[in-house]
Design a protein around this motif. Structure first.
Motif, short mmCIF file in Angstrom:
data_model
loop_
_atom_site.label_atom_id
_atom_site.label_comp_id
_atom_site.label_asym_id
_atom_site.label_seq_id
_atom_site.Cartn_x
_atom_site.Cartn_y
_atom_site.Cartn_z
N ASN A 99 1.04 -1.27 0.02
CA ASN A 99 0.05 -0.04 0.14
C ASN A 99 0.94 1.43 -0.13
O ASN A 99 0.43 2.37 -0.48
CB ASN A 99 -1.04 0.06 1.28
CG ASN A 99 -2.18 -0.96 1.02
OD1 ASN A 99 -2.55 -1.00 -0.04
ND2 ASN A 99 -2.60 -1.49 2.02
N ALA A 100 2.07 1.41 0.67
CA ALA A 100 2.89 2.49 0.51
C ALA A 100 3.55 2.51 -0.91
O ALA A 100 3.48 3.69 -1.40
CB ALA A 100 4.17 2.08 1.56
N GLU A 101 3.60 1.49 -1.76
CA GLU A 101 4.16 1.81 -3.16
C GLU A 101 2.93 2.34 -3.83
O GLU A 101 3.07 3.14 -4.70
CB GLU A 101 4.56 0.48 -3.49
CG GLU A 101 6.02 -0.02 -2.93
CD GLU A 101 7.12 0.93 -3.41
OE1 GLU A 101 7.09 1.57 -4.13
OE2 GLU A 101 8.05 0.68 -2.50
N LEU A 102 1.66 1.80 -3.52
CA LEU A 102 0.71 2.26 -4.31
C LEU A 102 0.37 3.69 -3.88
O LEU A 102 0.04 4.55 -5.13
CB LEU A 102 -0.59 1.53 -3.94
CG LEU A 102 -0.74 -0.07 -4.38
CD1 LEU A 102 -1.97 -0.92 -3.92
CD2 LEU A 102 -0.75 -0.09 -6.02
N ARG A 103 0.27 3.91 -2.83
CA ARG A 103 0.20 5.53 -2.49
C ARG A 103 1.32 6.39 -3.08
O ARG A 103 0.73 7.65 -3.76
CB ARG A 103 0.55 5.75 -0.86
CG ARG A 103 -0.74 5.19 -0.34
CD ARG A 103 -0.85 5.51 1.28
NE ARG A 103 -1.97 5.03 2.08
CZ ARG A 103 -1.94 3.92 2.82
NH1 ARG A 103 -0.83 3.26 2.73
NH2 ARG A 103 -3.07 3.28 3.18
#
Length: 227
Positions: A99-103
């Motif tokens: 989710n950090a990469e998606l954000r």
């Protein structure tokens, strides 16, 4: 039911401190059976790889230098994931990095309701036992002799086997037993349907039989019921 078993490798333990994902491996399963479809990618994190992280997964700066950035593969990854539940070992860690990469890409994070953590399942099945992937593979006899270092796709493949075992295994024997039991019940029901019921035969003693019985009783010497 479609499920995705996945694992990640990273530069460290906390994306909030700047750590990045450098590898993801995904295995597609339908009804707990691997379909053969996978997604696997390495990513250039644009930061130096710490020596302690490289010692775990073996992914060096030189190896990752020509790999795509996460945003270049994000669309392909999300298409593969679809809306399926996502299964990981210590899933909170992998979800945090995903989710950090998606954000960073400006994309919506994956909903936590899709997370399935095999450590949580193992805690219920084996309270107090060691819960590492290695320890659980040993417990269930899953061959990991080819695992000399962590690797996202390799670990996902091992986890897919473990996930099946944690949920009761293939249960082939039970399925055969169920088929046999169904066959036996059906056969018994057929016999019951074909059975011809006849009225009970008379079984009361007639007068002659009663007379012989009375004579026999009279011939007994000091019967117990008279004492």
């Amino acid at each position: 039911m479609r499920e995705i078993i996945f694992d990640t490798e990273t530069t460290g333990l906390d994306p909030a401190k700047g750590d990045r994902m450098v590898e993801i491996g995904c295995i597609e399963m339908v009804n707990r059976v691997a379909t053969g479809r996978t997604f696997h990618a390495y990513f250039n994190p644009d930061i130096p790889m710490p020596a302690e992280a490289e010692a775990v997964h073996g992914l060096s700066d030189s190896f990752l230098a020509d790999k795509p950035r996460f945003h270049e593969k994000a669309g392909e990854l999300l298409e593969f994931l679809g809306e399926a539940p996502l299964v990981a070992h210590n899933a909170g860690f992998d979800f945090t990095f995903l989710n950090a990469e998606l954000r960073i890409c400006g994309l919506e994070p994956v909903c936590g309701s899709r997370m399935v953590d095999t450590i949580a399942i193992a805690k219920v099945r084996h309270p107090g036992a060691k819960l590492s992937l290695d320890a659980l593979c040993t417990r269930y006899g899953i061959d990991r002799s080819h695992r000399t270092r962590h690797g996202a796709l390799l670990d996902a493949e091992l986890l897919a086997q473990l996930y099946v075992e944690l949920n009761g295994g293939r249960q082939i024997g039970l399925e055969l037993a169920a088929v046999q039991e169904t066959t036996i019940v059906a056969a018994a029901a057929a016999v019951h349907r074909e059975r011809v019921f006849r009225p009970a035969r008379p079984h009361a003693a007639d007068a002659e039989e009663l007379a012989r019985h009375a004579a026999f009783v009279e011939s007994l010497k000091s019967p117990l019921w008279t004492g």
